[in-house]
Design a protein around this motif. Structure first.
Motif, short mmCIF file in Angstrom:
data_model
loop_
_atom_site.label_atom_id
_atom_site.label_comp_id
_atom_site.label_asym_id
_atom_site.label_seq_id
_atom_site.Cartn_x
_atom_site.Cartn_y
_atom_site.Cartn_z
N MET A 86 1.06 -1.26 -0.27
CA MET A 86 -0.13 0.27 -0.31
C MET A 86 0.70 1.44 0.16
N LEU A 87 1.96 1.37 0.83
CA LEU A 87 2.82 2.52 0.70
C LEU A 87 3.62 2.29 -0.18
N ALA A 88 4.18 1.70 -1.20
CA ALA A 88 4.65 1.68 -2.14
C ALA A 88 3.34 2.09 -3.10
N GLN A 89 2.49 1.37 -3.53
CA GLN A 89 1.70 2.22 -4.46
C GLN A 89 1.44 3.98 -4.54
N GLU A 90 1.09 5.14 -2.93
CA GLU A 90 0.77 6.01 -2.41
C GLU A 90 2.33 6.31 -3.18
N ILE A 91 3.44 5.87 -2.96
CA ILE A 91 4.73 6.52 -3.78
C ILE A 91 4.43 7.07 -5.08
N ILE A 92 4.13 5.09 -5.39
CA ILE A 92 5.06 5.83 -6.98
C ILE A 92 3.12 6.53 -7.87
N ALA A 93 1.98 6.87 -7.18
CA ALA A 93 0.87 7.79 -7.46
C ALA A 93 1.31 9.04 -7.58
N THR A 94 2.46 9.21 -6.36
CA THR A 94 2.55 10.54 -5.95
C THR A 94 3.94 11.24 -6.78
N VAL A 95 4.40 11.00 -7.54
CA VAL A 95 5.04 10.43 -8.03
C VAL A 95 5.50 10.66 -10.19
N ARG A 96 4.40 9.63 -10.23
CA ARG A 96 3.18 9.95 -11.67
C ARG A 96 2.37 11.11 -11.26
N TYR A 97 1.64 11.85 -10.06
CA TYR A 97 0.67 12.60 -10.64
C TYR A 97 2.09 14.04 -10.99
N LYS A 98 3.14 13.66 -10.29
CA LYS A 98 4.16 15.53 -10.37
C LYS A 98 4.09 15.20 -12.15
N LEU A 99 4.98 13.58 -12.11
CA LEU A 99 4.93 14.10 -13.86
C LEU A 99 3.98 14.40 -14.46
N ILE A 130 0.88 7.23 -18.70
CA ILE A 130 0.90 8.38 -18.61
C ILE A 130 0.94 9.08 -20.11
N HIS A 131 -0.11 9.41 -21.09
CA HIS A 131 -0.10 9.52 -21.79
C HIS A 131 -0.97 10.26 -22.66
N GLY A 132 -0.99 11.16 -23.68
CA GLY A 132 -2.00 12.21 -24.17
C GLY A 132 -0.88 13.55 -24.49
N ASP A 133 -1.15 14.76 -25.68
CA ASP A 133 -0.41 15.55 -25.28
C ASP A 133 -0.46 16.18 -24.47
N ALA A 134 -1.25 16.77 -23.28
CA ALA A 134 -0.95 17.58 -22.48
C ALA A 134 0.59 17.72 -22.05
N VAL A 135 1.15 16.25 -21.65
CA VAL A 135 2.27 16.59 -21.32
C VAL A 135 3.42 17.02 -22.08
N PHE A 136 3.06 17.15 -23.27
CA PHE A 136 4.31 17.49 -24.38
C PHE A 136 4.42 18.90 -25.33
N SER A 137 5.17 19.36 -24.79
CA SER A 137 5.42 21.08 -25.41
C SER A 137 6.64 21.05 -26.13
N SER A 196 13.74 18.08 -24.86
CA SER A 196 13.48 16.68 -24.66
C SER A 196 14.43 16.47 -23.53
N THR A 197 15.05 17.03 -23.48
CA THR A 197 16.83 16.06 -21.87
C THR A 197 16.06 16.76 -20.89
N CYS A 198 15.24 17.88 -21.13
CA CYS A 198 14.78 18.75 -19.79
C CYS A 198 13.27 19.35 -19.71
N PRO A 199 13.32 18.23 -18.46
CA PRO A 199 11.45 18.04 -18.49
C PRO A 199 10.87 19.83 -17.30
N MET A 200 10.16 20.15 -17.39
CA MET A 200 9.92 20.91 -17.48
C MET A 200 8.48 21.21 -16.02
N ASN A 201 8.30 21.91 -14.93
CA ASN A 201 6.93 21.74 -14.95
C ASN A 201 6.24 23.17 -15.94
N ARG A 202 5.21 23.17 -15.14
CA ARG A 202 3.78 23.76 -15.64
C ARG A 202 4.59 25.26 -16.26
#
Length: 202
Positions: free
Chosen positions: A152-165, A185-192, A196-202
């Motif tokens: 359960m703890l591992a699932q929460e960690i993975i979910a937290t990082v996923r939401y961040k990504l 994670i899929h869809g055009d919403a995460v691409f800009s 490509s070597t530098c993931p950025m916050n919104r």
């Protein structure tokens, strides 16, 4: 100018970019900073300070596995419980070969601390999140008598990082697509149009 004159100038530590980086989750980074400085109030430290209490009782056990002393080295992640959590999380960060030992994890992180490749950013997020939730689980057991299984703890960690990504922007590349597929994670919403070597916050 006056502030620059009176403030102290310490030597920059090698792990700075592992702890504090643009995409970090601040509360996780602060916890890792405390770990790096060995400032967490683990029970081994508290008993050393409180000599009276130390003489009247045995060293308190780890509240996660009840098999060893509660200390920095044990909690991250040599404890049987936290090792299970780490082993469930590490594959999401391409760290399957890194054992649940803090010094081994730190050594790997230091090699990629300044890199902005998505794989390295994800690895830093996963290590920090795992440490944060392990510490929080330990405190919940200590102060609230509330325990959860490692799955359960591992699932929460993975979910937290996923939401961040999901809240970050990436430029389309094979490396980014592979990592995002791993995190479902899929869809055009995460691409800009960002590099490509530098993931950025919104």
């Amino acid at each position: 100018m006056a502030w620059q004159t009176i403030r102290s100038h310490d030597i920059e530590v090698s792990w700075k970019d592992f702890v504090w980086f643009a995409q970090c989750i601040p509360k996780h980074a602060f916890l890792v900073w405390l770990i790096m400085r060995k400032k967490l109030m683990t029970q081994d430290k508290m008993l050393v300070w409180n000599q009276v209490r130390r003489k009247s009782m045995n060293m308190m056990c780890c509240l996660l596995c009840y098999k060893n002393i509660d200390s920095h080295g044990h909690l991250f992640f040599e404890c049987e419980y936290s090792a299970q959590v780490w082993c469930k999380v590490r594959s999401h960060a391409d760290m399957e070969n890194i054992p649940p030992i803090w010094n081994n994890i730190l050594s790997d992180m230091l090699q990629r601390r300044s890199s902005k490749l998505i794989a390295n950013v994800v690895a830093k997020l996963c290590v920090a999140a795992a440490a944060y939730y392990i510490w929080r689980e330990r405190n919940k057991r200590l102060f609230h008598n509330h325990a959860r299984p490692p799955d359960m703890l591992a699932q929460e960690i993975i979910a937290t990082v996923r939401y961040k990504l999901m809240g970050m922007k990436f430029k389309t590349s094979a490396q980014v697509t592979r990592m995002l597929d791993k995190w479902n994670i899929h869809g055009d919403a995460v691409f800009s149009s960002v590099d490509s070597t530098c993931p950025m916050n919104r």
